[in-house]
Design a protein around this motif. Sequence first.
Motif, PDB file in Angstrom:
ATOM      1  N   SER A 108      78.655  61.768  40.042  1.00  0.00           N
ATOM      2  CA  SER A 108      80.340  61.523  39.850  1.00  0.00           C
ATOM      3  C   SER A 108      81.795  61.758  40.745  1.00  0.00           C
ATOM      4  O   SER A 108      81.368  62.519  41.808  1.00  0.00           O
ATOM      5  N   HIS A 109      82.724  61.151  40.114  1.00  0.00           N
ATOM      6  CA  HIS A 109      83.682  61.309  41.000  1.00  0.00           C
ATOM      7  C   HIS A 109      84.698  63.022  40.856  1.00  0.00           C
ATOM      8  O   HIS A 109      85.666  63.225  42.236  1.00  0.00           O
ATOM      9  N   LYS A 110      83.757  63.981  40.258  1.00  0.00           N
ATOM     10  CA  LYS A 110      84.981  64.806  39.615  1.00  0.00           C
ATOM     11  C   LYS A 110      84.964  65.994  40.700  1.00  0.00           C
ATOM     12  O   LYS A 110      86.040  66.827  41.037  1.00  0.00           O
ATOM     13  N   GLN A 137      79.174  67.066  33.453  1.00  0.00           N
ATOM     14  CA  GLN A 137      79.641  66.839  34.821  1.00  0.00           C
ATOM     15  C   GLN A 137      80.879  67.859  35.530  1.00  0.00           C
ATOM     16  O   GLN A 137      80.910  67.902  36.759  1.00  0.00           O
ATOM     17  N   SER A 227      89.631  67.635  34.370  1.00  0.00           N
ATOM     18  CA  SER A 227      90.747  65.971  33.820  1.00  0.00           C
ATOM     19  C   SER A 227      92.036  66.400  33.603  1.00  0.00           C
ATOM     20  O   SER A 227      92.957  67.886  33.282  1.00  0.00           O
ATOM     21  N   CYS A 260      87.168  53.714  32.753  1.00  0.00           N
ATOM     22  CA  CYS A 260      86.625  54.432  31.687  1.00  0.00           C
ATOM     23  C   CYS A 260      87.848  55.706  31.954  1.00  0.00           C
ATOM     24  O   CYS A 260      88.861  56.343  32.399  1.00  0.00           O
ATOM     25  N   GLY A 262      88.747  59.316  29.441  1.00  0.00           N
ATOM     26  CA  GLY A 262      88.605  60.305  28.204  1.00  0.00           C
ATOM     27  C   GLY A 262      90.276  61.086  28.865  1.00  0.00           C
ATOM     28  O   GLY A 262      90.902  61.210  27.961  1.00  0.00           O
ATOM     29  N   GLY A 263      89.949  62.038  29.414  1.00  0.00           N
ATOM     30  CA  GLY A 263      90.798  62.611  30.064  1.00  0.00           C
ATOM     31  C   GLY A 263      92.371  61.711  30.849  1.00  0.00           C
ATOM     32  O   GLY A 263      93.483  62.022  31.318  1.00  0.00           O
ATOM     33  N   GLY A 264      91.666  61.356  31.994  1.00  0.00           N
ATOM     34  CA  GLY A 264      91.977  59.762  32.473  1.00  0.00           C
ATOM     35  C   GLY A 264      92.002  59.979  33.839  1.00  0.00           C
ATOM     36  O   GLY A 264      92.538  59.551  34.833  1.00  0.00           O
ATOM     37  N   SER A 265      91.930  60.968  34.660  1.00  0.00           N
ATOM     38  CA  SER A 265      91.152  61.264  35.863  1.00  0.00           C
ATOM     39  C   SER A 265      90.324  59.927  36.607  1.00  0.00           C
ATOM     40  O   SER A 265      91.008  60.238  38.677  1.00  0.00           O
ATOM     41  N   ASN A 266      89.579  59.366  36.364  1.00  0.00           N
ATOM     42  CA  ASN A 266      88.893  58.264  37.422  1.00  0.00           C
ATOM     43  C   ASN A 266      89.623  57.247  37.071  1.00  0.00           C
ATOM     44  O   ASN A 266      90.332  57.009  38.525  1.00  0.00           O
ATOM     45  N   LEU A 335      83.604  60.746  27.053  1.00  0.00           N
ATOM     46  CA  LEU A 335      84.983  60.018  27.170  1.00  0.00           C
ATOM     47  C   LEU A 335      85.660  61.305  25.186  1.00  0.00           C
ATOM     48  O   LEU A 335      86.600  60.232  24.851  1.00  0.00           O
ATOM     49  N   GLU A 381      80.031  56.672  30.359  1.00  0.00           N
ATOM     50  CA  GLU A 381      80.863  57.090  30.472  1.00  0.00           C
ATOM     51  C   GLU A 381      82.097  55.327  31.258  1.00  0.00           C
ATOM     52  O   GLU A 381      82.292  54.891  30.593  1.00  0.00           O
ATOM     53  N   SER A 410      82.347  55.935  38.231  1.00  0.00           N
ATOM     54  CA  SER A 410      82.953  56.909  38.042  1.00  0.00           C
ATOM     55  C   SER A 410      81.747  57.878  38.334  1.00  0.00           C
ATOM     56  O   SER A 410      81.920  58.964  38.795  1.00  0.00           O
ATOM     57  N   GLY A 411      80.213  57.370  37.956  1.00  0.00           N
ATOM     58  CA  GLY A 411      79.420  58.107  38.518  1.00  0.00           C
ATOM     59  C   GLY A 411      78.016  57.747  37.665  1.00  0.00           C
ATOM     60  O   GLY A 411      77.892  56.086  36.952  1.00  0.00           O
TER      61      GLY A 411
HETATM   62  C1  LIG Z   1      83.991  63.105  33.649  1.00  0.00           C
HETATM   63  C2  LIG Z   1      84.036  61.927  33.667  1.00  0.00           C
HETATM   64  C3  LIG Z   1      84.251  61.038  33.579  1.00  0.00           C
HETATM   65  C4  LIG Z   1      85.594  60.910  32.652  1.00  0.00           C
HETATM   66  O1  LIG Z   1      86.978  62.064  33.163  1.00  0.00           O
HETATM   67  P1  LIG Z   1      88.027  60.893  33.329  1.00  0.00           P
HETATM   68  O2  LIG Z   1      89.319  61.973  32.958  1.00  0.00           O
HETATM   69  O3  LIG Z   1      88.504  60.617  31.620  1.00  0.00           O
HETATM   70  O4  LIG Z   1      88.247  60.012  34.227  1.00  0.00           O
HETATM   71  C5  LIG Z   1      84.311  59.411  33.382  1.00  0.00           C
HETATM   72  N1  LIG Z   1      82.881  59.412  34.256  1.00  0.00           N
HETATM   73  C6  LIG Z   1      82.366  60.310  34.434  1.00  0.00           C
HETATM   74  C7  LIG Z   1      80.684  59.600  35.463  1.00  0.00           C
HETATM   75  C8  LIG Z   1      82.404  61.945  34.249  1.00  0.00           C
HETATM   76  O5  LIG Z   1      82.116  62.429  34.946  1.00  0.00           O
END
Ligand SMILES: *Cc1c(COP(=O)(O)O)cnc(C)c1O
Length: 449
Positions: A108-110, A137, A227, A260, A262-266, A335, A381, A410-411
């Motif tokens: 994922s992007h994390k 993740q 996030s 997408c 959730g917290g907003g990071s991607n 999310l 997500e 994002s993943g």
């Molecule tokens: C954690 C995660 C998200 C959600 O994170 P945001 O901070 O909302 O972007 C989205 N997609 C994947 C694959 C994640 O692991």
Amino acid sequence: MTTKFLLPESELPTHWYNVVADLPSPPPPPLGADGKPATLDALAAIFPPGLIEQEVSAERWIAIPEEVREIFKLWRPSPLYRAHRLEKALKTPARIYYKNESVSPTGSHKPNTSIPQAWYNKQAGIRRLATETGAGQWGCSLALAGQLLGLEIRVYMVRVSYEQKPYRRSMMQTWGAEVFASPTNLTAAGRQILQKNPDTPGSLGIAISEAVEEAIGRADTNYALGSVLNHVMLHQTVIGLEARKQMALANDYPDAVFGCCGGGSNFAGIAFPFFADKAAGREVRLVAVEPTSCPTLTKGIYTYDFGDATGLTPLLKMHTLGHDFVPPGIHAGGLRYHGASPLVSQLVDAQLVEAMAIPQIETFEAGLLFARTEGIVPAPESTHALAATIREAKRCAETGQSQSLLVCLSGHGHFDMSSYDRYFAGELRDYDYPAEAIKDSLAHLPKFA
Ligand SMILES: *Cc1c(COP(=O)(O)O)cnc(C)c1O
């Protein structure tokens, strides 16, 4: 016909883009429990100086440390794809591009933020990090960062995910992290919640309380969040900075960018660098996509709330469903956080970013179509952003308009196949989080807010 738009390692961004420099008004500051602006001391108990500086910075460009860039080279720059096969299946004149963040070691992007977070903590002499994880993740990404940079990692994993995603736990342990099902009886916050509700499935807010409590209580330990916070949004902008160059390689520019949320990071990661263009007068739609079962941006209110369940964190001005929101176990797609990034929230409130919510069956349908055309099984997500992109591409098919659509993948979903299983078994239902429950949770907002 080009499918992948690739940048060489020499094009890896040297600086992060800080959206604060282009906001129409300065971001409202975090507040302490007394309703006054939080002191930096309160943050210093759990974050290192380098990250606090970024959290409050208004500088447009912030240099990425060289050692962090070297680690990024393990998977960055990530590829941008033109989704030829998906376009064909949709019979759409739209041009669909996806930025593939699933190529990182954790899928994922994390790690785009876990690596710099671990680096700045190490610089500050911190030996351990405590954190929470929902779907797993983030815990995996911080475990990886701890392993590569030599920090001990302890992860409080939301209980329902701990039980549903055992392989995420093993992955964290593979990278040397300690993992506990939250709530635990290791912390006062955990014990307090277990006493009230021993069968609780846990929530991100509860797990954050546990990790923050541990970080406040130990001098050698800090807290890391995957996030929501400004420095996390900042780190993720490598996604959009690369994507902007790759769209130029494709001789194209997006009419709309989807992520997408959730917290907003991607979402911030892919969208903020395009917001810089928007702030400079260019037309581009930025669309944050969330589940109808956790509709933070579309049904929550924009106000000050705690970041965790028991009120240990400073108050952030953000869209929130209330800090004691516990998401329904019926929801399979991640999310699930009660709040959203203050920066994303401010842009949604200013109507510079669009927000939409999609029910989960449509998101899994989108995931399946994507897997069966493009080959990659998307994380549940990511399927929210894909579903929104597919809606737009179908609209283009109806109107004949050839729009350029950019979406953040994002993943991948290799560790989320139990969610796909539930979809195949017909066990998933669309679920709107009840307005009553939201009202109830919002009644517990901090009083002076
Ligand atoms: C954690 C995660 C998200 C959600 O994170 P945001 O901070 O909302 O972007 C989205 N997609 C994947 C694959 C994640 O692991």
